[in-house]
Design a protein around this motif. Structure first.
Motif, PDB file in Angstrom:
ATOM      1  N   ALA A   1       0.833  -1.210   0.000  1.00  0.00           N
ATOM      2  CA  ALA A   1       0.000   0.000   0.000  1.00  0.00           C
ATOM      3  C   ALA A   1       0.864   1.255   0.000  1.00  0.00           C
ATOM      4  CB  ALA A   1      -0.940  -0.006   1.206  1.00  0.00           C
ATOM      5  N   GLU A   2       1.950   1.248   0.770  1.00  0.00           N
ATOM      6  CA  GLU A   2       2.863   2.393   0.808  1.00  0.00           C
ATOM      7  C   GLU A   2       3.491   2.635  -0.569  1.00  0.00           C
ATOM      8  OE1 GLU A   2       5.861   1.832   3.780  1.00  0.00           O
ATOM      9  OE2 GLU A   2       4.425   1.818   5.445  1.00  0.00           O
ATOM     10  N   THR A   3       3.916   1.566  -1.218  1.00  0.00           N
ATOM     11  CA  THR A   3       4.555   1.696  -2.527  1.00  0.00           C
ATOM     12  C   THR A   3       3.545   2.181  -3.558  1.00  0.00           C
ATOM     13  OG1 THR A   3       5.973  -0.188  -1.919  1.00  0.00           O
ATOM     14  CG2 THR A   3       6.011   0.511  -4.226  1.00  0.00           C
ATOM     15  N   LEU A   4       2.369   1.593  -3.563  1.00  0.00           N
ATOM     16  CA  LEU A   4       1.324   1.957  -4.521  1.00  0.00           C
ATOM     17  C   LEU A   4       0.923   3.424  -4.382  1.00  0.00           C
ATOM     18  CD1 LEU A   4      -0.651   1.071  -6.751  1.00  0.00           C
ATOM     19  CD2 LEU A   4      -2.179   0.245  -4.936  1.00  0.00           C
ATOM     20  N   ALA A   5       1.001   3.968  -3.177  1.00  0.00           N
ATOM     21  CA  ALA A   5       0.619   5.364  -2.954  1.00  0.00           C
ATOM     22  C   ALA A   5       1.458   6.336  -3.779  1.00  0.00           C
ATOM     23  CB  ALA A   5       0.728   5.703  -1.468  1.00  0.00           C
ATOM     24  N   ALA A   6       2.649   5.923  -4.209  1.00  0.00           N
ATOM     25  CA  ALA A   6       3.523   6.778  -5.016  1.00  0.00           C
ATOM     26  C   ALA A   6       3.175   6.719  -6.501  1.00  0.00           C
ATOM     27  CB  ALA A   6       4.980   6.374  -4.806  1.00  0.00           C
ATOM     28  N   TYR A   7       2.137   5.985  -6.863  1.00  0.00           N
ATOM     29  CA  TYR A   7       1.718   5.831  -8.260  1.00  0.00           C
ATOM     30  C   TYR A   7       0.301   6.376  -8.437  1.00  0.00           C
ATOM     31  CZ  TYR A   7       5.766   2.793  -8.969  1.00  0.00           C
ATOM     32  OH  TYR A   7       7.046   2.297  -9.063  1.00  0.00           O
ATOM     33  N   PRO A   8       0.137   7.700  -8.407  1.00  0.00           N
ATOM     34  CA  PRO A   8      -1.219   8.270  -8.479  1.00  0.00           C
ATOM     35  C   PRO A   8      -1.933   7.950  -9.793  1.00  0.00           C
ATOM     36  CG  PRO A   8       0.452   9.988  -8.695  1.00  0.00           C
ATOM     37  CD  PRO A   8       1.166   8.737  -8.275  1.00  0.00           C
ATOM     38  N   GLU A   9      -1.192   7.683 -10.864  1.00  0.00           N
ATOM     39  CA  GLU A   9      -1.838   7.365 -12.140  1.00  0.00           C
ATOM     40  C   GLU A   9      -2.578   6.038 -12.091  1.00  0.00           C
ATOM     41  OE1 GLU A   9       1.449   7.126 -11.215  1.00  0.00           O
ATOM     42  OE2 GLU A   9       2.581   7.020 -13.087  1.00  0.00           O
ATOM     43  N   LEU A  10      -2.341   5.251 -11.038  1.00  0.00           N
ATOM     44  CA  LEU A  10      -3.031   3.965 -10.902  1.00  0.00           C
ATOM     45  C   LEU A  10      -4.306   4.072 -10.046  1.00  0.00           C
ATOM     46  CD1 LEU A  10      -0.002   1.515 -10.464  1.00  0.00           C
ATOM     47  CD2 LEU A  10      -1.205   2.173 -12.559  1.00  0.00           C
ATOM     48  N   LEU A  11      -4.610   5.262  -9.550  1.00  0.00           N
ATOM     49  CA  LEU A  11      -5.791   5.435  -8.697  1.00  0.00           C
ATOM     50  C   LEU A  11      -7.092   4.920  -9.324  1.00  0.00           C
ATOM     51  CD1 LEU A  11      -5.212   8.902  -7.002  1.00  0.00           C
ATOM     52  CD2 LEU A  11      -5.815   6.782  -5.810  1.00  0.00           C
TER      53      LEU A  11
ATOM     54  N   ALA B   1      10.076   2.853 -12.135  1.00  0.00           N
ATOM     55  CA  ALA B   1      10.198   2.800 -10.673  1.00  0.00           C
ATOM     56  C   ALA B   1      11.139   3.888 -10.164  1.00  0.00           C
ATOM     57  CB  ALA B   1      10.684   1.416 -10.239  1.00  0.00           C
ATOM     58  N   VAL B   2      12.267   4.084 -10.851  1.00  0.00           N
ATOM     59  CA  VAL B   2      13.201   5.145 -10.461  1.00  0.00           C
ATOM     60  C   VAL B   2      12.526   6.507 -10.599  1.00  0.00           C
ATOM     61  CG1 VAL B   2      15.369   6.295 -11.080  1.00  0.00           C
ATOM     62  CG2 VAL B   2      15.260   3.792 -11.017  1.00  0.00           C
ATOM     63  N   ASP B   3      11.784   6.703 -11.670  1.00  0.00           N
ATOM     64  CA  ASP B   3      11.078   7.958 -11.927  1.00  0.00           C
ATOM     65  C   ASP B   3      10.058   8.262 -10.825  1.00  0.00           C
ATOM     66  OD1 ASP B   3      10.473  10.258 -13.429  1.00  0.00           O
ATOM     67  OD2 ASP B   3       8.833   9.248 -14.460  1.00  0.00           O
ATOM     68  N   HIS B   4       9.574   7.227 -10.144  1.00  0.00           N
ATOM     69  CA  HIS B   4       8.604   7.407  -9.054  1.00  0.00           C
ATOM     70  C   HIS B   4       9.284   7.502  -7.686  1.00  0.00           C
ATOM     71  CE1 HIS B   4       5.695   6.514 -12.166  1.00  0.00           C
ATOM     72  NE2 HIS B   4       4.733   6.852 -11.335  1.00  0.00           N
ATOM     73  N   GLY B   5      10.614   7.603  -7.682  1.00  0.00           N
ATOM     74  CA  GLY B   5      11.330   7.842  -6.436  1.00  0.00           C
ATOM     75  C   GLY B   5      11.855   6.615  -5.730  1.00  0.00           C
ATOM     76  N   PHE B   6      11.901   5.482  -6.420  1.00  0.00           N
ATOM     77  CA  PHE B   6      12.315   4.239  -5.771  1.00  0.00           C
ATOM     78  C   PHE B   6      13.698   3.754  -6.223  1.00  0.00           C
ATOM     79  CE2 PHE B   6       7.672   4.164  -5.408  1.00  0.00           C
ATOM     80  CZ  PHE B   6       7.538   3.932  -4.050  1.00  0.00           C
ATOM     81  N   GLY B   7      14.564   4.687  -6.599  1.00  0.00           N
ATOM     82  CA  GLY B   7      15.893   4.298  -7.068  1.00  0.00           C
ATOM     83  C   GLY B   7      16.676   3.480  -6.062  1.00  0.00           C
TER      84      GLY B   7
END
Length: 197
Positions: free
Chosen positions: A23-33, A138-144
């Protein structure tokens, strides 16, 4: 005003921390809402984790499509990698990579999804480009740093068989390549071009 929340469906996932980390990881992907996302544990024999569209009535329309991330409970896989026992940073990096695949799927109509599946299954170059795109997203969403941790853990994990590590080297960006992406992103404020497939 409360922030919108993703719709997550957990299937056979009893671990509270895996649910929380997903859930924490998914929260960084607003386009998937707009899309229900499933996290499912099942006995996949040849992969530890994978992302796919859900094949239901919603599959035929991009706007309403559902997606899922599966992780394996198969004995041959979990002998080497027990997802629920991995460090948080490694699991989050893995989830971020799989959600990167789903972002890559969003613009594809149903015919494009079928063509993607065939290309992925039949051509190693196609598969390699798809995996590298997922890492880049994933890197673009801050998970590098988390994706780097995942790569390093898998390559340095003593019990992984050589054929698994060979597959990782062939199809996926290395930790050094991910670091270069992160550096480029930080320097320029945008991701370098990624390969279109």
């Amino acid at each position: 005003m409360p922030q919108p929340r993703h719709t997550i469906v957990y299937q056979h996932v009893s671990s509270p921390h895996l649910r929380e980390w997903f859930a924490e990881t998914l929260a960084a992907y607003p386009e998937l809402l707009p899309h229900p996302i499933y996290l499912r544990k099942l006995p996949t024999k040849y992969s530890t984790m994978r992302a796919q569209p859900v094949f239901n009535l919603q599959f035929w329309r991009r706007a309403t499509r559902h997606y899922r991330v599966d992780f394996s409970s198969h004995l041959e896989v979990t002998e080497h990698v027990r997802v629920r026992e991995l460090p948080k940073e490694v699991v989050v990096g893995w989830f971020a990579h799989e959600l990167g695949h789903i972002v890559d799927y969003l613009h594809r109509p149903w015919r494009g999804m079928i063509a993607f599946g065939l290309g992925y299954a039949l051509w190693s170059r196609y598969m390699r480009e798809a995996e590298r795109r997922a890492d880049t997203i994933a890197v673009d969403h801050g998970f590098g740093s988390e994706v780097i941790a995942t790569k390093q853990y898998l390559m340095e994990h003593a019990t992984l068989p050589d054929h698994y590590k060979k597959r990782l080297r062939k199809y996926y960006l290395s930790a050094d390549e991910i670091e270069a992406l992160v550096t480029a992103y930080e320097a320029h404020g945008e991701m370098p071009d990624i390969v279109e497939i």
